[in-house]
Scaffold this motif. Sequence first.
Motif, PDB file in Angstrom:
ATOM      1  N   HIS A 142       0.803  -1.229   0.000  1.00  8.19           N
ATOM      2  CA  HIS A 142       0.000   0.000   0.000  1.00  8.19           C
ATOM      3  C   HIS A 142       0.835   1.279   0.000  1.00  8.19           C
ATOM      4  O   HIS A 142       0.663   2.148  -0.871  1.00  8.19           O
ATOM      5  N   ALA A 143       1.751   1.396   0.968  1.00  4.77           N
ATOM      6  CA  ALA A 143       2.542   2.635   1.087  1.00  4.77           C
ATOM      7  C   ALA A 143       3.334   2.952  -0.194  1.00  4.77           C
ATOM      8  O   ALA A 143       3.313   4.103  -0.656  1.00  4.77           O
ATOM      9  N   PRO A 144       4.016   1.949  -0.811  1.00  6.02           N
ATOM     10  CA  PRO A 144       4.724   2.258  -2.059  1.00  6.02           C
ATOM     11  C   PRO A 144       3.793   2.738  -3.178  1.00  6.02           C
ATOM     12  O   PRO A 144       4.158   3.634  -3.945  1.00  6.02           O
ATOM     13  N   LEU A 145       2.592   2.168  -3.262  1.00  5.59           N
ATOM     14  CA  LEU A 145       1.645   2.592  -4.298  1.00  5.59           C
ATOM     15  C   LEU A 145       1.221   4.043  -4.080  1.00  5.59           C
ATOM     16  O   LEU A 145       1.151   4.829  -5.026  1.00  5.59           O
ATOM     17  N   VAL A 146       0.943   4.390  -2.825  1.00  2.00           N
ATOM     18  CA  VAL A 146       0.565   5.769  -2.499  1.00  2.00           C
ATOM     19  C   VAL A 146       1.707   6.727  -2.840  1.00  2.00           C
ATOM     20  O   VAL A 146       1.492   7.848  -3.305  1.00  2.00           O
ATOM     21  N   ALA A 147       2.944   6.253  -2.648  1.00  2.00           N
ATOM     22  CA  ALA A 147       4.126   7.078  -2.961  1.00  2.00           C
ATOM     23  C   ALA A 147       4.414   7.136  -4.457  1.00  2.00           C
ATOM     24  O   ALA A 147       5.300   7.872  -4.895  1.00  2.00           O
ATOM     25  N   GLY A 148       3.678   6.329  -5.250  1.00  2.00           N
ATOM     26  CA  GLY A 148       3.802   6.447  -6.705  1.00  2.00           C
ATOM     27  C   GLY A 148       4.482   5.303  -7.431  1.00  2.00           C
ATOM     28  O   GLY A 148       4.543   5.310  -8.661  1.00  2.00           O
ATOM     29  N   ALA A 206      -7.661   2.966 -12.587  1.00  2.00           N
ATOM     30  CA  ALA A 206      -8.902   3.168 -11.822  1.00  2.00           C
ATOM     31  C   ALA A 206      -8.797   4.340 -10.853  1.00  2.00           C
ATOM     32  O   ALA A 206      -9.773   5.052 -10.623  1.00  2.00           O
ATOM     33  N   SER A 207      -7.612   4.545 -10.299  1.00  2.00           N
ATOM     34  CA  SER A 207      -7.432   5.625  -9.312  1.00  2.00           C
ATOM     35  C   SER A 207      -7.128   6.964  -9.985  1.00  2.00           C
ATOM     36  O   SER A 207      -7.238   8.013  -9.348  1.00  2.00           O
ATOM     37  N   GLY A 208      -6.729   6.906 -11.270  1.00  2.00           N
ATOM     38  CA  GLY A 208      -6.357   8.132 -11.969  1.00  2.00           C
ATOM     39  C   GLY A 208      -5.026   8.692 -11.520  1.00  2.00           C
ATOM     40  O   GLY A 208      -4.696   9.851 -11.789  1.00  2.00           O
ATOM     41  N   LEU A 209      -4.238   7.867 -10.837  1.00  2.00           N
ATOM     42  CA  LEU A 209      -2.940   8.321 -10.320  1.00  2.00           C
ATOM     43  C   LEU A 209      -1.792   7.680 -11.105  1.00  2.00           C
ATOM     44  O   LEU A 209      -1.879   6.514 -11.493  1.00  2.00           O
ATOM     45  N   PRO A 210      -0.708   8.431 -11.332  1.00  2.00           N
ATOM     46  CA  PRO A 210       0.433   7.863 -12.054  1.00  2.00           C
ATOM     47  C   PRO A 210       1.257   6.943 -11.140  1.00  2.00           C
ATOM     48  O   PRO A 210       2.081   7.410 -10.360  1.00  2.00           O
ATOM     49  N   ILE A 211       0.997   5.644 -11.196  1.00  2.00           N
ATOM     50  CA  ILE A 211       1.705   4.683 -10.347  1.00  2.00           C
ATOM     51  C   ILE A 211       2.492   3.727 -11.247  1.00  2.00           C
ATOM     52  O   ILE A 211       1.948   3.192 -12.211  1.00  2.00           O
ATOM     53  N   THR A 212       3.753   3.520 -10.930  1.00  2.00           N
ATOM     54  CA  THR A 212       4.615   2.685 -11.772  1.00  2.00           C
ATOM     55  C   THR A 212       4.948   1.355 -11.085  1.00  2.00           C
ATOM     56  O   THR A 212       4.818   1.225  -9.865  1.00  2.00           O
ATOM     57  N   TYR A 213       5.374   0.402 -11.904  1.00  2.00           N
ATOM     58  CA  TYR A 213       5.859  -0.877 -11.355  1.00  2.00           C
ATOM     59  C   TYR A 213       7.263  -1.141 -11.879  1.00  2.00           C
ATOM     60  O   TYR A 213       7.552  -0.915 -13.058  1.00  2.00           O
ATOM     61  N   LYS A 214       8.118  -1.643 -11.003  1.00  2.00           N
ATOM     62  CA  LYS A 214       9.494  -1.970 -11.392  1.00  2.00           C
ATOM     63  C   LYS A 214       9.885  -3.301 -10.776  1.00  2.00           C
ATOM     64  O   LYS A 214       9.598  -3.551  -9.596  1.00  2.00           O
ATOM     65  N   GLN A 215      10.502  -4.162 -11.573  1.00  2.00           N
ATOM     66  CA  GLN A 215      11.015  -5.426 -11.047  1.00  2.00           C
ATOM     67  C   GLN A 215      12.422  -5.210 -10.490  1.00  2.00           C
ATOM     68  O   GLN A 215      13.266  -4.595 -11.133  1.00  2.00           O
ATOM     69  N   VAL A 216      12.637  -5.726  -9.278  1.00  2.00           N
ATOM     70  CA  VAL A 216      13.969  -5.671  -8.654  1.00  2.00           C
ATOM     71  C   VAL A 216      14.366  -7.094  -8.255  1.00  2.00           C
ATOM     72  O   VAL A 216      13.541  -8.006  -8.291  1.00  2.00           O
ATOM     73  N   SER A 217      15.607  -7.280  -7.884  1.00  2.00           N
ATOM     74  CA  SER A 217      16.044  -8.618  -7.445  1.00  2.00           C
ATOM     75  C   SER A 217      15.555  -8.881  -6.026  1.00  2.00           C
ATOM     76  O   SER A 217      15.220  -7.942  -5.287  1.00  2.00           O
ATOM     77  N   ALA A 218      15.537 -10.159  -5.644  1.00  2.00           N
ATOM     78  CA  ALA A 218      15.121 -10.523  -4.287  1.00  2.00           C
ATOM     79  C   ALA A 218      16.037  -9.883  -3.253  1.00  2.00           C
ATOM     80  O   ALA A 218      15.595  -9.427  -2.198  1.00  2.00           O
ATOM     81  N   ALA A 219      17.344  -9.808  -3.581  1.00  2.00           N
ATOM     82  CA  ALA A 219      18.319  -9.206  -2.655  1.00  2.00           C
ATOM     83  C   ALA A 219      18.055  -7.710  -2.479  1.00  2.00           C
ATOM     84  O   ALA A 219      18.096  -7.181  -1.357  1.00  2.00           O
TER      85      ALA A 219
END
Length: 283
Positions: A142-148, A206-219
């Motif tokens: 939740h918090a990361p999504l709110v932060a964008g 749906a929220s109308g907010l610019p939210i991004t997704y990024k893949q990172v390593s498990a580490a």
Amino acid sequence: MSNAAMSNDTTLVLGATGKTGRRVAARLRLRGTQVRAASRSSRTRFDWSDPDGWDAVLRGITAAYVVPPPVPGPVHEFVARAEAAGVRRLVLLSGRGADTWGDSTFGLDMRSAEDAVRGSALQWTVLRPSNFNQNFDEDLFHAPLVAGGLALPAGAVPEPFIDIEDVADAAAAVLAEPGRHAGRIYELTGPRALTFAEAVELISRASGLPITYKQVSAAEYTAALVEEGWGEADAHHVAEMFVLMERGVLAEATDGIATVLGRAPRTFEDYVVRAAAAGAWRP
């Protein structure tokens, strides 16, 4: 069994202030079931690390909804106490495909709890849901999504996210229907699998907010959680879940919800519009 006898049955709901527990308790009460809601912060106090208090909580209980503790072991003692107290049925919340996790260090707590419940003399049912939709608005993501932007060690392997309301519906149905679900393990998922990138895109739209997704390593993910104040072991445990998911053995949707409830599971889109309308991701 007469209605009078039925009305004296009490169902214990553990984790009663938690994500599934509070929803299960409300559904059972609506059905007319007597509920003993127990958690560390409930009026009826239940603490996995304090077995001395368990017998009082179990007294007069017919069935129990069990959300296991995050460590292996205690559920074995709990089951023994439940049997001694005259409890007849247990419904355990576990995790999707728990017997396929193999050498993964993820979910040793849930596997230990399953061993305890499935090895008991009581009627038991195990519910194994996928990742909850609500992790995006009530929990970890939740918090990361709110932060964008959300960054996780998840790539092209999709996840058949399930609505926690469906998990609660299934748990309440199983608890309310003695016999029908005895000795069953239900793999519970949503109707289709989505990648995390697709899920975030739907939330963004749906929220109308610019939210991004990024893949990172498990580490990298483990390090980020530690930086946020997580303990090393807990952070590693969460990262291990993603490593397990990347194997692809949990990516298929199942018919578990239809089997238990006789209807299709709620869609991710349905969840997203509800949460967005409630302002879940507003900064």
